[in-house]
Design a protein around this motif. Structure first.
Motif, PDB file in Angstrom:
ATOM      1  N   ASP A 220      66.582 -39.861   5.569  1.00  0.00           N
ATOM      2  CA  ASP A 220      65.463 -40.670   6.041  1.00  0.00           C
ATOM      3  C   ASP A 220      65.626 -42.087   5.509  1.00  0.00           C
ATOM      4  O   ASP A 220      66.043 -42.284   4.373  1.00  0.00           O
TER       5      ASP A 220
ATOM      6  N   LYS B 286      63.933 -39.611  14.774  1.00  0.00           N
ATOM      7  CA  LYS B 286      62.486 -39.438  14.806  1.00  0.00           C
ATOM      8  C   LYS B 286      61.897 -40.627  14.071  1.00  0.00           C
ATOM      9  O   LYS B 286      62.100 -40.781  12.865  1.00  0.00           O
TER      10      LYS B 286
ATOM     11  N   LYS C  52      63.294 -45.285   4.795  1.00  0.00           N
ATOM     12  CA  LYS C  52      61.893 -45.695   4.706  1.00  0.00           C
ATOM     13  C   LYS C  52      61.833 -47.216   4.670  1.00  0.00           C
ATOM     14  O   LYS C  52      62.513 -47.850   3.871  1.00  0.00           O
TER      15      LYS C  52
ATOM     16  N   ARG D  52      69.414 -37.895  12.458  1.00  0.00           N
ATOM     17  CA  ARG D  52      69.917 -36.569  12.810  1.00  0.00           C
ATOM     18  C   ARG D  52      71.277 -36.693  13.500  1.00  0.00           C
ATOM     19  O   ARG D  52      71.377 -36.664  14.708  1.00  0.00           O
TER      20      ARG D  52
ATOM     21  N   LYS E 220      67.642 -32.595   4.836  1.00  0.00           N
ATOM     22  CA  LYS E 220      67.308 -33.597   5.845  1.00  0.00           C
ATOM     23  C   LYS E 220      66.626 -34.816   5.239  1.00  0.00           C
ATOM     24  O   LYS E 220      66.825 -35.924   5.691  1.00  0.00           O
ATOM     25  N   LYS E 221      65.818 -34.639   4.219  1.00  0.00           N
ATOM     26  CA  LYS E 221      65.125 -35.766   3.593  1.00  0.00           C
ATOM     27  C   LYS E 221      66.101 -36.815   3.085  1.00  0.00           C
ATOM     28  O   LYS E 221      65.773 -37.977   2.990  1.00  0.00           O
TER      29      LYS E 221
ATOM     30  N   GLY F 160      63.965 -40.848  10.644  1.00  0.00           N
ATOM     31  CA  GLY F 160      64.660 -39.611  10.324  1.00  0.00           C
ATOM     32  C   GLY F 160      65.957 -39.539  11.106  1.00  0.00           C
ATOM     33  O   GLY F 160      65.949 -39.516  12.320  1.00  0.00           O
TER      34      GLY F 160
ATOM     35  N   THR G 228      59.191 -44.611   8.836  1.00  0.00           N
ATOM     36  CA  THR G 228      60.261 -43.742   8.361  1.00  0.00           C
ATOM     37  C   THR G 228      61.142 -43.409   9.551  1.00  0.00           C
ATOM     38  O   THR G 228      60.643 -43.055  10.619  1.00  0.00           O
TER      39      THR G 228
ATOM     40  N   CYS H 200      54.538 -40.401  15.610  1.00  0.00           N
ATOM     41  CA  CYS H 200      55.998 -40.358  15.747  1.00  0.00           C
ATOM     42  C   CYS H 200      56.438 -40.380  17.202  1.00  0.00           C
ATOM     43  O   CYS H 200      55.704 -39.979  18.097  1.00  0.00           O
TER      44      CYS H 200
END
Length: 141
Positions: free
Chosen positions: A7, A40, A9, A18, A3-4, A16, A14, A48
């Motif tokens: 992301d 997110k 940045k 999905r 998952k990282k 995220g 950040t 968040c």
């Protein structure tokens, strides 16, 4: 990928990703409009907000992250995310279903082309399980 790997940045946030199609801006703050999937959005202090398909619009600032509603949502869409209401300047491979965002603005859908209707955009997300996502193999993103 983990998952990282999905992301984004920015200087102050950040995002995220999905299994998502979204638009975002970065200028003083970071804002995101979600068309497909979910995002997110976290500021640097880890405040968040979860945003979902259907044109949820969120903003990450120095001291918090939150969703925008009504007139603030319409203002953010028209002033900072012009492609969320009119994708004509983009290559059609990058079009998303933006119908939900257009309802929050004064945009006239009759201006999308000679037929008065927006063409159905192709899917550009490779995630089928709601996790990960991103572009399909061979696509430039």
């Amino acid at each position: 990928s983990a998952k990282k790997a999905y992301d984004i940045k920015t200087a102050n946030a950040t995002i995220g990703i999905r299994g998502t199609g979204f638009d975002f801006w970065v200028k003083g703050d970071t804002g995101v409009a979600v068309h497909d999937g979910s995002v997110k959005l976290c500021n640097l202090t880890k405040s968040c907000v979860n945003l979902n398909a259907g044109c949820d619009l969120g903003i990450a600032q120095n001291n918090n992250s939150h969703e925008l509603f009504e007139s603030k949502k319409a203002n953010g869409l028209t002033r900072k995310l012009p492609y969320a209401v009119d994708q004509r300047p983009l290559d059609k491979h990058f079009w998303l279903n933006i119908g939900a965002c257009k309802q929050f603005t004064a945009f006239d859908p009759g201006n999308q082309g000679s037929s008065g209707k927006e063409s159905k955009p192709p899917q550009r997300d490779g995630g089928d399980d709601g996790e990960g996502g991103g572009c399909q193999e061979g696509q430039e993103c």
